[in-house]
Design a protein around this motif. Structure first.
Motif, PDB file in Angstrom:
ATOM      1  N   TRP A   1       8.612   5.444  11.996  1.00 16.14           N
ATOM      2  CA  TRP A   1       8.662   6.034  10.657  1.00 16.14           C
ATOM      3  C   TRP A   1       9.425   7.349  10.720  1.00 16.14           C
ATOM      4  CZ3 TRP A   1       6.312   4.034   6.220  1.00 16.14           C
ATOM      5  CH2 TRP A   1       5.469   2.926   6.429  1.00 16.14           C
ATOM      6  N   MET A   2      10.248   7.605   9.720  1.00 18.03           N
ATOM      7  CA  MET A   2      10.869   8.905   9.516  1.00 18.03           C
ATOM      8  C   MET A   2      10.417   9.401   8.148  1.00 18.03           C
ATOM      9  SD  MET A   2      14.694   8.710  11.122  1.00 18.03           S
ATOM     10  CE  MET A   2      15.333   7.580   9.912  1.00 18.03           C
ATOM     11  N   VAL A   3      10.039  10.659   8.071  1.00 20.41           N
ATOM     12  CA  VAL A   3       9.550  11.253   6.838  1.00 20.41           C
ATOM     13  C   VAL A   3      10.417  12.463   6.523  1.00 20.41           C
ATOM     14  CG1 VAL A   3       7.581  12.430   5.788  1.00 20.41           C
ATOM     15  CG2 VAL A   3       7.202  10.411   7.216  1.00 20.41           C
ATOM     16  N   ASN A   4      10.914  12.513   5.298  1.00 25.54           N
ATOM     17  CA  ASN A   4      11.741  13.639   4.876  1.00 25.54           C
ATOM     18  C   ASN A   4      11.280  14.110   3.501  1.00 25.54           C
ATOM     19  OD1 ASN A   4      14.455  15.062   5.693  1.00 25.54           O
ATOM     20  ND2 ASN A   4      14.485  14.808   3.469  1.00 25.54           N
ATOM     21  N   ILE A   5      10.896  15.370   3.431  1.00 26.00           N
ATOM     22  CA  ILE A   5      10.482  15.979   2.173  1.00 26.00           C
ATOM     23  C   ILE A   5      11.586  16.946   1.769  1.00 26.00           C
ATOM     24  CG2 ILE A   5       8.742  17.343   0.974  1.00 26.00           C
ATOM     25  CD1 ILE A   5       6.808  16.484   3.339  1.00 26.00           C
ATOM     26  N   ALA A   6      12.186  16.709   0.613  1.00 25.75           N
ATOM     27  CA  ALA A   6      13.294  17.529   0.151  1.00 25.75           C
ATOM     28  C   ALA A   6      12.863  18.978   0.019  1.00 25.75           C
ATOM     29  CB  ALA A   6      13.827  17.016  -1.179  1.00 25.75           C
ATOM     30  N   GLY A   7      13.693  19.862   0.571  1.00 22.06           N
ATOM     31  CA  GLY A   7      13.430  21.290   0.466  1.00 22.06           C
ATOM     32  C   GLY A   7      13.896  21.833  -0.883  1.00 22.06           C
ATOM     33  N   PRO A   8      13.717  23.123  -1.097  1.00 21.13           N
ATOM     34  CA  PRO A   8      14.016  23.704  -2.401  1.00 21.13           C
ATOM     35  C   PRO A   8      15.485  23.583  -2.805  1.00 21.13           C
ATOM     36  CG  PRO A   8      13.550  25.407  -0.761  1.00 21.13           C
ATOM     37  CD  PRO A   8      13.222  24.092  -0.140  1.00 21.13           C
ATOM     38  N   ASP A   9      16.389  23.555  -1.856  1.00 25.37           N
ATOM     39  CA  ASP A   9      17.823  23.455  -2.171  1.00 25.37           C
ATOM     40  C   ASP A   9      18.310  22.025  -2.306  1.00 25.37           C
ATOM     41  OD1 ASP A   9      17.894  26.195  -2.050  1.00 25.37           O
ATOM     42  OD2 ASP A   9      18.641  26.244   0.013  1.00 25.37           O
ATOM     43  N   THR A  10      17.498  21.051  -1.838  1.00 19.69           N
ATOM     44  CA  THR A  10      17.970  19.674  -1.819  1.00 19.69           C
ATOM     45  C   THR A  10      17.128  18.748  -2.692  1.00 19.69           C
ATOM     46  OG1 THR A  10      16.664  19.241   0.168  1.00 19.69           O
ATOM     47  CG2 THR A  10      18.968  19.878   0.484  1.00 19.69           C
ATOM     48  N   ALA A  11      16.075  19.308  -3.319  1.00 22.77           N
ATOM     49  CA  ALA A  11      15.223  18.458  -4.165  1.00 22.77           C
ATOM     50  C   ALA A  11      16.055  17.832  -5.266  1.00 22.77           C
ATOM     51  CB  ALA A  11      14.083  19.278  -4.754  1.00 22.77           C
ATOM     52  N   ARG A  12      15.868  16.526  -5.420  1.00 18.12           N
ATOM     53  CA  ARG A  12      16.610  15.781  -6.440  1.00 18.12           C
ATOM     54  C   ARG A  12      15.714  15.573  -7.641  1.00 18.12           C
ATOM     55  NH1 ARG A  12      17.453  15.235  -1.550  1.00 18.12           N
ATOM     56  NH2 ARG A  12      19.386  14.673  -0.569  1.00 18.12           N
ATOM     57  N   LYS A  13      16.123  15.983  -8.758  1.00 18.45           N
ATOM     58  CA  LYS A  13      15.314  15.845  -9.974  1.00 18.45           C
ATOM     59  C   LYS A  13      15.698  14.609 -10.733  1.00 18.45           C
ATOM     60  CE  LYS A  13      13.280  19.879  -9.469  1.00 18.45           C
ATOM     61  NZ  LYS A  13      12.195  19.945  -8.679  1.00 18.45           N
TER      62      LYS A  13
END
Length: 143
Positions: free
Chosen positions: A131-143
């Motif tokens: 498993w790979m888990v990636n939580i978007a940071g403040p600069d990369t969060a996609r709305k």
């Protein structure tokens, strides 16, 4: 319905236990169909006939995960050529998934802030699935 891409994982003998575990992680409805339920799929081996021919977990948020056991009469190629990835910007939700998946897992990279400012981690769960888990940071969060 549009096109959906679903992970489909092959196990040797642990599809039922794995899918039940994933249900405890993600919630949702689990549909398990053993080989014995289908005349065309019966293997003639009582042990294999009770294994999962097709399992489908439908999580409440729209995620799908499918799996099956490979009968003893067929070659099984377990391996690490693919990872299941969880990505998004809901840090609390995804961190909760990470914590549950970590139960009995081998942590390859602890979930932490990455140089690209997302939160990232890698593990191999207790069923051997990467498993790979990636939580978007403040600069990369996609709305």
């Amino acid at each position: 319905m549009g096109t959906i891409l679903n992970p489909y994982i092959s196990f040797r003998d642990t599809a039922r236990a794995a899918l039940e575990f994933y249900q405890s992680v993600f919630g949702g409805e689990l549909d398990l169909r053993p080989f014995a339920d289908f005349d065309f799929a019966k293997t003639g081996n009582p042990d294999d006939d009770n294994k999962v021919m097709h399992g489908h977990l439908r999580a409440p948020n729209g995620m799908n995960l499918m799996a099956a056991d490979t009968p003893a009469s067929m070659e099984w190629k377990g391996g690490t050529a693919i990872s299941v990835t969880l990505s998004g910007d809901d840090k609390e939700e995804i961190t909760g998934y990470w914590e549950k998946l970590s139960d009995g897992a081998k942590i390859g990279e602890q979930l932490a802030e990455a140089p690209w400012r997302d939160w990232f981690g890698m593990l191999t769960d207790k069923f051997g699935v990467d498993w790979m888990v990636n939580i978007a940071g403040p600069d990369t969060a996609r709305k």
